[in-house]
Design a protein around this motif. Structure first.
Motif, PDB file in Angstrom:
ATOM      1  N   UNK A  51      40.259  11.917  10.579  1.00  0.00           N
ATOM      2  CA  UNK A  51      41.442  11.311   9.970  1.00  0.00           C
ATOM      3  C   UNK A  51      41.107  11.098   8.503  1.00  0.00           C
ATOM      4  N   UNK A  52      41.606  11.989   7.643  1.00  0.00           N
ATOM      5  CA  UNK A  52      41.248  11.970   6.233  1.00  0.00           C
ATOM      6  C   UNK A  52      42.438  11.552   5.388  1.00  0.00           C
ATOM      7  N   UNK A  53      42.179  10.706   4.422  1.00  0.00           N
ATOM      8  CA  UNK A  53      43.196  10.319   3.451  1.00  0.00           C
ATOM      9  C   UNK A  53      42.740  10.792   2.076  1.00  0.00           C
ATOM     10  N   UNK A 110      44.984   5.142   6.369  1.00  0.00           N
ATOM     11  CA  UNK A 110      43.865   5.458   7.261  1.00  0.00           C
ATOM     12  C   UNK A 110      43.952   4.643   8.544  1.00  0.00           C
ATOM     13  N   UNK A 111      44.358   3.396   8.433  1.00  0.00           N
ATOM     14  CA  UNK A 111      44.496   2.554   9.623  1.00  0.00           C
ATOM     15  C   UNK A 111      45.653   3.024  10.493  1.00  0.00           C
ATOM     16  N   UNK A 112      46.728   3.484   9.849  1.00  0.00           N
ATOM     17  CA  UNK A 112      47.899   3.963  10.592  1.00  0.00           C
ATOM     18  C   UNK A 112      47.559   5.157  11.480  1.00  0.00           C
ATOM     19  N   UNK A 129      36.607   6.597  17.731  1.00  0.00           N
ATOM     20  CA  UNK A 129      35.449   7.472  17.903  1.00  0.00           C
ATOM     21  C   UNK A 129      35.566   8.761  17.087  1.00  0.00           C
ATOM     22  N   UNK A 130      36.456   8.766  16.108  1.00  0.00           N
ATOM     23  CA  UNK A 130      36.602   9.920  15.230  1.00  0.00           C
ATOM     24  C   UNK A 130      36.046   9.623  13.851  1.00  0.00           C
ATOM     25  N   UNK A 131      36.256  10.547  12.938  1.00  0.00           N
ATOM     26  CA  UNK A 131      35.863  10.367  11.542  1.00  0.00           C
ATOM     27  C   UNK A 131      37.072   9.821  10.794  1.00  0.00           C
ATOM     28  N   UNK A 132      36.974   8.629  10.279  1.00  0.00           N
ATOM     29  CA  UNK A 132      38.062   8.003   9.537  1.00  0.00           C
ATOM     30  C   UNK A 132      37.569   7.738   8.120  1.00  0.00           C
ATOM     31  N   UNK A 167      35.772   0.442  10.406  1.00  0.00           N
ATOM     32  CA  UNK A 167      35.462   1.811  10.810  1.00  0.00           C
ATOM     33  C   UNK A 167      35.989   2.876   9.877  1.00  0.00           C
ATOM     34  N   UNK A 168      36.466   2.466   8.692  1.00  0.00           N
ATOM     35  CA  UNK A 168      36.993   3.425   7.714  1.00  0.00           C
ATOM     36  C   UNK A 168      36.031   3.473   6.531  1.00  0.00           C
TER      37      UNK A 168
END
Length: 563
Positions: free
Chosen positions: A194-196, A281-283, A288-291, A322-323
């Protein structure tokens, strides 16, 4: 993989590659998010301000408050052709001190896998400027290059390599190289991401080294996205807004179009952009992924929250959710390098400086796994020297990564993160027992009664780390034997980079070892060099020699010169 061309560009022409121009269409409409309430500004660090018109004459350092720019009212922006005044901001740190093993046998520091300092120093040299001392972080210079380290074989995330050889600049000392290499992981094996993309589109980015290079860089990353990955795009100038809501990696054309539409202009409300990016990013958070947020900017924040401590604390608070935050530095003349490096550190991410598309490809294509996937966090290294073998030592670099001895076993003390396939290299210069050192002997020093009987051991290396999901830290211990051998190719090259880094500063410990000696050492240790990185380094050393000569001929005889 790629094979970059490492031809040295003429000084007058500069180094940065020409890339695609800014798109002319406007970004998709979205509700603007007002900037947060302004906090009081205060000077927090000694900054080196490098003026562009002094590029070949001399280096100057002035104390400038990081947040010394008067904030503009919310919603107001600078003209489209706004250019920030020429200034670059760095943190200057004193070199690590020399330690007596009898008094301080233990050295502790946090792992660092950032490489931004090297690319930034390369940019400055190619522009015809000797870098300010604050721009040169030895550990980032050394860690820019790949080395042949052993992979882990015992189930731990790290393989450990050590080597001891004579120092090339001091006949009385030796160099101890410590290398750890994390297990590698192919991009296809990475957890969903999950990339911003958080992009600075302010007026200071309206130059070819700014937004156009950012757009080309991000499009390289888009090509690596998978269907399970999500991408959002947030921009900020006088205000921040969402350009692209979370979108699947399979919709590459849609993501590229959103990137291409970006145009630059206005002031820089960076803090509100970071806040909005964390919201996005929270949305789209993936358990357990890449944030991760990828911040692309020159760091020239001048609207809203620009207090350095507040920005760092924001990143510290958000990493607990976790971000993580990775910073990608762009731009010239007004580049805030100190902010970029420290924000990435606070946000449990990594920092890279992108000066051309080759570097963008290196960071976001060839090293994508190590850039995004963390295999161990809070990685700390500790070396306990045996007084029977070593009388004095100094750690080369890692000045802003130093930890107290008691921090090593305290899991609440934050340290560096290591990504898949990353290597960490640390160099110590040591004085063997009985050799002439830097320190004068004590008249009333300790006797040999307390010296360890483990005379075959030079030191004990300890590596402490936590798994990516957290939990109690784990410990790796490896004794380092006192076996001196001819230096390997990798150690000779790392030593050349370390010598160069010191020579770009005051060179107080390299003695009569000159830039010409550094060039010869590096040239003889290039090895296979399939990416041309080591050959490029040799060219940079040659360039520094030319700049030294030019600087010496344009300054008073009393000014310091590189020797």
């Amino acid at each position: 993989m790629y094979l970059p061309s490492m031809l040295l560009r003429p000084l007058a022409a500069g180094v940065l590659l020409a890339v695609a121009g800014c798109g002319i269409s406007s970004s998709p409409e979205s509700a603007a998010v007002p900037p947060p309430a302004q906090l009081p500004s205060k000077p927090v660090v000694q900054q080196e301000v490098v003026m562009a018109d002094h590029s070949l004459a001399k280096r100057s350092a002035l104390a400038v408050p990081m947040a010394s720019f008067a904030p503009m009212p919310a919603g107001e922006s600078y003209p489209q052709d706004y250019r920030a005044e020429p200034r670059e901001q760095y943190e200057t740190l004193a070199d690590n001190p020399i330690h007596s093993v009898a008094e301080t046998p233990v050295s502790t520091f946090s792992a660092d896998v950032d490489t931004g300092a090297y690319a930034n120093v390369r940019r400055l040299l190619n522009q015809g400027r000797l870098p300010p001392e604050g721009a040169v972080r030895l550990e980032e210079m050394v860690n820019y290059f790949p080395y042949d380290y052993a992979l882990p074989t015992d189930g731990s995330p790290f393989g450990v390599t050590t080597e001891l050889a004579a120092s090339p600049w001091n006949p009385h000392t030796r160099l101890l190289r410590i290398g750890i290499k994390a297990s590698d992981r192919a991009v296809a094996e990475l957890a969903p991401a999950n990339l911003v993309f958080l992009v600075d589109v302010s007026g200071s980015m309206d130059r070819r080294e700014g937004l156009p290079l950012v757009k080309s860089t991000l499009k390289l990353l888009v090509d690596q996205l998978r269907e399970q990955d999500r991408v959002s795009l947030v921009v900020y100038a006088g205000e921040s807004r969402v350009v692209l809501e979370p979108t699947s990696g399979r919709e590459k054309a849609k993501i590229r179009t959103a990137i291409e539409q970006l145009t630059a202009g206005g002031s820089t409300a960076g803090a509100s952009g970071i806040e909005l990016a964390y919201q996005m990013a929270q949305q789209a958070f993936i358990p357990k992924g890449i944030n991760r947020i990828l911040l692309a900017t020159d760091g020239d924040f001048n609207v809203g929250v620009s207090d350095f401590d507040s920005l760092k604390q924001m990143a510290v608070d958000k990493r607990k959710t976790g971000i993580s935050l990775t910073t990608l530095g762009f731009g010239v003349d007004n580049y805030n390098e100190h902010l970029m490096e420290q924000l990435a550190d606070a946000g449990d991410g990594n920092y890279a400086y992108i000066d051309n598309l080759r570097e963008a490809r290196k960071v976001l294509v060839d090293q994508l796994g190590s850039t995004l996937a963390v295999v161990a966090k809070n990685v700390k290294l500790q070396v306990e020297f045996n007084p029977a073998q070593v009388s004095e030592y100094r750690l080369l670099g890692y000045e802003n990564r130093a930890l107290k001895r008691e921090d090593f076993s305290n899991d609440k003390v934050d340290a560096g993160e290591v990504g898949a396939g990353h290597t960490v290299t640390a160099l110590y210069e040591i004085v063997p027992a009985g050799e002439k050192g830097w320190l004068e002997p004590l008249r009333y020093g300790k006797t040999d009664a307390g010296i360890s009987e483990k005379k075959g051991e030079l030191a004990m290396l300890r590596v402490r780390y936590q798994k990516p999901e957290g939990g109690k830290s784990l410990l790796i211990e490896r004794p380092i034997t006192n076996q001196v051998a001819p230096a390997s190719e990798d150690l000779r090259f790392a030593a050349a980079v370390a010598a160069f880094s010191q020579q770009l500063k005051d060179g107080r410990y390299t003695g009569d070892f000159s830039l010409k000696d550094t060039e010869a050492l590096a040239r003889g240790a290039r090895g296979d060099d399939r990416f041309g990185l080591r050959n490029e380094f040799v060219q940079l050393v040659e360039l520094a020699q030319s700049l030294r000569t030019s600087t010496a001929s344009n300054t008073m005889p009393t000014e310091r010169r590189i020797e």
